[in-house]
Design a protein around this motif. Structure first.
Motif, PDB file in Angstrom:
ATOM      1  N   HIS A 168       0.881  -1.189   0.000  1.00  0.00           N
ATOM      2  CA  HIS A 168       0.000   0.000   0.000  1.00  0.00           C
ATOM      3  C   HIS A 168       0.910   1.229   0.000  1.00  0.00           C
ATOM      4  O   HIS A 168       1.472   1.591   1.032  1.00  0.00           O
ATOM      5  N   LYS A 195      -9.376  -0.483  -5.893  1.00  0.00           N
ATOM      6  CA  LYS A 195      -9.413   0.179  -4.589  1.00  0.00           C
ATOM      7  C   LYS A 195     -10.769   0.804  -4.326  1.00  0.00           C
ATOM      8  O   LYS A 195     -11.267   1.585  -5.134  1.00  0.00           O
ATOM      9  N   TYR A 208     -12.690   3.371  -2.138  1.00  0.00           N
ATOM     10  CA  TYR A 208     -12.707   4.489  -1.193  1.00  0.00           C
ATOM     11  C   TYR A 208     -14.161   4.879  -0.961  1.00  0.00           C
ATOM     12  O   TYR A 208     -14.830   5.320  -1.901  1.00  0.00           O
ATOM     13  N   THR A 267     -11.192   9.941   2.780  1.00  0.00           N
ATOM     14  CA  THR A 267      -9.756  10.244   2.920  1.00  0.00           C
ATOM     15  C   THR A 267      -9.291  11.123   1.761  1.00  0.00           C
ATOM     16  O   THR A 267     -10.121  11.600   0.967  1.00  0.00           O
ATOM     17  N   HIS A 323     -10.425   0.967   1.827  1.00  0.00           N
ATOM     18  CA  HIS A 323     -10.230   1.953   2.905  1.00  0.00           C
ATOM     19  C   HIS A 323     -11.453   1.822   3.799  1.00  0.00           C
ATOM     20  O   HIS A 323     -12.533   2.289   3.447  1.00  0.00           O
ATOM     21  N   HIS A 378      -4.628  -0.779   5.821  1.00  0.00           N
ATOM     22  CA  HIS A 378      -4.185   0.002   6.999  1.00  0.00           C
ATOM     23  C   HIS A 378      -5.128  -0.123   8.204  1.00  0.00           C
ATOM     24  O   HIS A 378      -5.706   0.847   8.644  1.00  0.00           O
ATOM     25  N   LEU A 403      -4.942   9.004   8.070  1.00  0.00           N
ATOM     26  CA  LEU A 403      -6.229   8.308   8.112  1.00  0.00           C
ATOM     27  C   LEU A 403      -6.017   6.862   7.717  1.00  0.00           C
ATOM     28  O   LEU A 403      -5.267   6.601   6.780  1.00  0.00           O
TER      29      LEU A 403
END
Ligand SMILES: NC(=O)N[C@@H](CC(=O)O)C(=O)O
Ligand SMILES: [Zn+2]
Ligand SMILES: [Zn+2]
Length: 346
Positions: free
Chosen positions: A14, A100, A102, A107, A137, A175, A220
């Protein structure tokens, strides 16, 4: 006698490299230690299509200094307009390794992200069919939900229902920052992985807020209480295959970090391996650093681990620049706040 540790070359699952002058400035910091990285697509404008990912990959390779080897593993930014055929073609060509998600507004540069999961179900179904992972995320954006609870609420209200609906979809919880995240990842089967950043193993929310506000520790998902940091340490150093390194190294120029409305992101590309050696040694787990940084990620993504190696050596105080100077402006390197004695040998 100096203590040394030789590992297969690590990968970063990442990473934010940005574009233009910032890309030029930060890319060598990652390429020095890492063989490959999953490249985040949250540029302005975002990397949505296969053609955009190919062009971005070419810009990254063009920015790579002579003599450095580095393989960017590209991702696509999921939008409610994403075309499933384009995603499948970008995957089939070998260009794209993940998509990905989001949540819109969660963020940096996420406003073009997803508001309604139902709108992207056809793309997610296609990804499940072809085995293309979804990197998530994992924070809700509901203003009613406290920022420190947003990851745990996301798991219950979005991630778990999604995985029940599409059990074949491979998902990476990006994360993770909480014990709830660790517990959920552990309970998942073979289709679930989780990345952990370097900085979330080192800081808790006190580091951001006690004794004056420290903008360079703001990222974040925001760092949480100490018990969560300890849960992340146990997960990263525990040797379980589902946890792997994703630095989330996220450069912003100092002028935008040291600001009345500072950007989120910690820049750790420069010193991640030194910091991880320190953390894993503290946890009595140096023998597991290779699993976390070099083996678990490739296994989840179905890639071979790197054949080349890097060697870490313990000696005098480690030194790295406090800032790197890019043509876009200075970027502050993450400061762990303690002395580190591990070096990466040239
Ligand atoms: N982690 C961060 O604090 N910032 C990232 C975005 C992200 O990974 O959420 C960025 O792009 O700046
Ligand atoms: Zn993120
Ligand atoms: Zn990130």
């Amino acid at each position: 006698m100096t203590q040394t540790l030789t590992l297969r070359r690590p990968d970063d699952w990442h990473l934010h490299l940005r574009d233009g002058a910032m890309l030029q400035g930060v890319l060598p910091e990652s390429a020095r230690h890492f063989a490959r990285a999953i490249i985040m697509p949250n540029l302005v404008p975002p990397v949505v299509t296969g053609d955009q990912a190919r062009a971005y990959r070419d810009r990254i390779l063009a920015a790579l200094p002579e003599g450095m080897a580095f393989e960017p593993l590209m991702t696509l930014y999921l939008t409610e307009g994403t075309d499933a055929d384009d995603v499948a073609a970008a995957h089939a060509s070998g260009l794209v390794k993940a998509v990905k998600l989001y949540p819109a507004g969660a963020t940096t540069n996420s406003h073009g992200g997803v508001r309604n999961i139902d709108a992207v179900m056809p793309v997610l179904e296609r990804m499940a069919e072809i085995g293309l992972p979804l990197c998530v995320h994992g924070e809700v954006t509901d203003p009613q939900v406290d920022i420190f609870d947003r990851e745990a609420v996301f798991i219950d209200s979005v991630l778990d229902p999604l995985r029940s609906r599409l059990p074949g979809l491979r998902v990476v919880m990006e994360h993770i920052t909480t014990e709830e995240g660790v517990a959920y990842a552990k309970a998942g089967g073979e289709t679930l992985g989780a990345t952990i950043t370097t900085h979330h193993l080192i800081i808790n929310r006190n580091h951001i807020l006690v004794g004056g506000i420290k903008p360079h520790y703001y990222c974040l998902p925001v760092a949480k209480r100490e018990k969560h940091r300890l849960a992340l340490r146990a997960a990263a150093t525990g040797g379980e295959g589902r946890f792997f390194l994703g630095t989330d190294s996220a450069p912003h120029v100092d002028a935008l970090k040291e600001h009345a409305c500072g950007c989120a992101g910690c820049f750790t590309a420069t010193n991640t391996m030194q910091l991880l050696a320190h953390v894993f040694e503290e946890e009595g787990a140096l023998d597991r650093l290779q699993h976390f940084a070099s083996l678990n990620g490739p296994r989840f993504y179905g890639l071979a681990p790197n054949e080349a190696t890097i060697t870490l050596a313990k000696g005098g105080p480690a030194q790295w620049p406090a800032k790197i100077f890019t043509e876009a402006g200075p970027v502050t390197v993450f400061d762990p706040g303690f002395a580190v004695h591990w070096h990466v040998e040239a």
